[in-house]
Design an enzyme around this catalytic site. Structure first.
Site, PDB file in Angstrom:
ATOM      1  N   ILE A  58      60.132 -20.094 -46.208  1.00 55.70           N
ATOM      2  CA  ILE A  58      60.406 -19.462 -47.517  1.00 55.70           C
ATOM      3  C   ILE A  58      58.985 -19.419 -48.110  1.00 55.70           C
ATOM      4  O   ILE A  58      58.756 -18.553 -48.898  1.00 55.70           O
ATOM      5  CB  ILE A  58      61.492 -20.344 -48.328  1.00 55.70           C
ATOM      6  CG1 ILE A  58      63.049 -20.294 -47.855  1.00 55.70           C
ATOM      7  CG2 ILE A  58      61.503 -19.874 -49.785  1.00 55.70           C
ATOM      8  CD1 ILE A  58      63.898 -20.989 -48.532  1.00 55.70           C
ATOM      9  N   CYS A  59      58.262 -20.567 -48.257  1.00 57.07           N
ATOM     10  CA  CYS A  59      56.925 -20.719 -48.680  1.00 57.07           C
ATOM     11  C   CYS A  59      56.124 -19.358 -48.723  1.00 57.07           C
ATOM     12  O   CYS A  59      55.732 -18.835 -49.751  1.00 57.07           O
ATOM     13  CB  CYS A  59      56.368 -21.608 -48.164  1.00 57.07           C
ATOM     14  SG  CYS A  59      57.146 -23.455 -48.443  1.00 57.07           S
TER      15      CYS A  59
END
Length: 199
Positions: A58-59
Site C-alpha cells: 500500500i505504501c
C-alpha cells in the site's frame, strides 16, 4: 525525549494542539542523505506522513499520490516529510528501484529508533513499524489535524490537501469555520447564536 511525550506510557497524550519537538532526523532526498530538523519548518505548514515500511504494497501507492500532489502542497506554503522506521539507505534502495517511489522529491525521513513515531503515537512496539499517521502542523509548530489508520487502510492525498486548505483558511480568517467537505471557494460559517438550530 521527555516521558510526557510518549503516548503509550502516559495513557493518551492529546496531540491536536500540542507543539512538536525540534527533533533532528536523517532523510533521503534527491539522491542525498541530509539532516532535517523539524524546527527549521517553523513559519510554514508541514505535513508529516508516516507509513509502516519500505518495499511494501500500500505504501508506494500512497507515496506516489503524495509525490503527484507535492507541487500543490508547496504552492500553498506547505512542506511534506514522509517517515518510516527504515534507514535512509533502505529509502535510497527503494527509491532507486520502485517506479512509484522514484517520483518522490520531498524528504523521506528515517526513524529507525521509533523516536518520532512514538511522539506522534503511531509506533507499534510489537512490530517496530509505524501506523499510517498523517499530521498537519501549522507555522507555529502545533498539530492542527491528526489522522491514524490501520496499516491495511490507504489514505487519500487529495483529501489531505483539502484538509490543509481548510486549516490554512481558518487560520487566516479568524471567526470562520469550514463545514463538511469544504473546498476553497465554498461558503464558510461564522458561529453565533443566530445560527443555532438553523443548519
Amino acid at each position: 525525549m521527555d516521558k510526557q511525550y510518549d503516548i503509550h506510557e502516559c495513557g493518551g497524550y492529546r496531540l491536536v494542539g500540542a507543539e512538536i519537538p525540534d527533533m533532528a532526523l536523517e532523510a533521503y532526498q534527491n539522491d542525498e542523505i541530509k539532516k532535517v530538523k523539524l524546527g527549521d519548518y517553523r513559519g510554514k505548514w508541514l505535513i508529516l506522513f508516516f507509513y509502516p515500511a519500505d518495499f511494501t504494497f500500500i505504501c508506494p501507492t500512497e507515496l506516489e499520490e503524495m509525490a503527484d500532489n507535492y507541487e500543490a502542497f508547496k504552492k500553498i506554503g506547505a512542506e511534506v516529510i514522509s517517515a518510516s522506521t527504515d534507514t535512509v539507505f533502505a529509502h535510497k534502495a527503494w527509491h532507486d528501484v520502485s517506479p512509484a517511489v522514484k517520483k518522490i522529491t520531498f524528504p523521506m525521513a528515517a526513524d529507525p529508533t521509533g523516536k518520532l513515531s512514538k511522539f506522534f503515537g503511531v509506533y507499534l512496539n510489537d512490530e517496530g513499524v509505524a501506523l499510517r499517521g498523517t499530521f498537519i502542523i501549522n507555522p507555529e509548530g502545533k498539530v492542527v489535524s491528526a489522522e491514524i489508520n490501520d496499516n491495511s487502510i490507504g489514505r487519500s492525498a487529495g483529501e489531505l490537501l483539502r484538509k490543509l486548505q481548510a486549516a490554512k483558511f481558518v487560520s487566516e480568517h479568524k471567526g470562520h469555520v469550514c463545514p463538511a467537505s469544504w473546498k476553497p471557494g465554498d461558503k464558510t460559517l461564522e458561529p453565533g447564536l443566530n445560527l443555532v438550530g438553523k443548519i
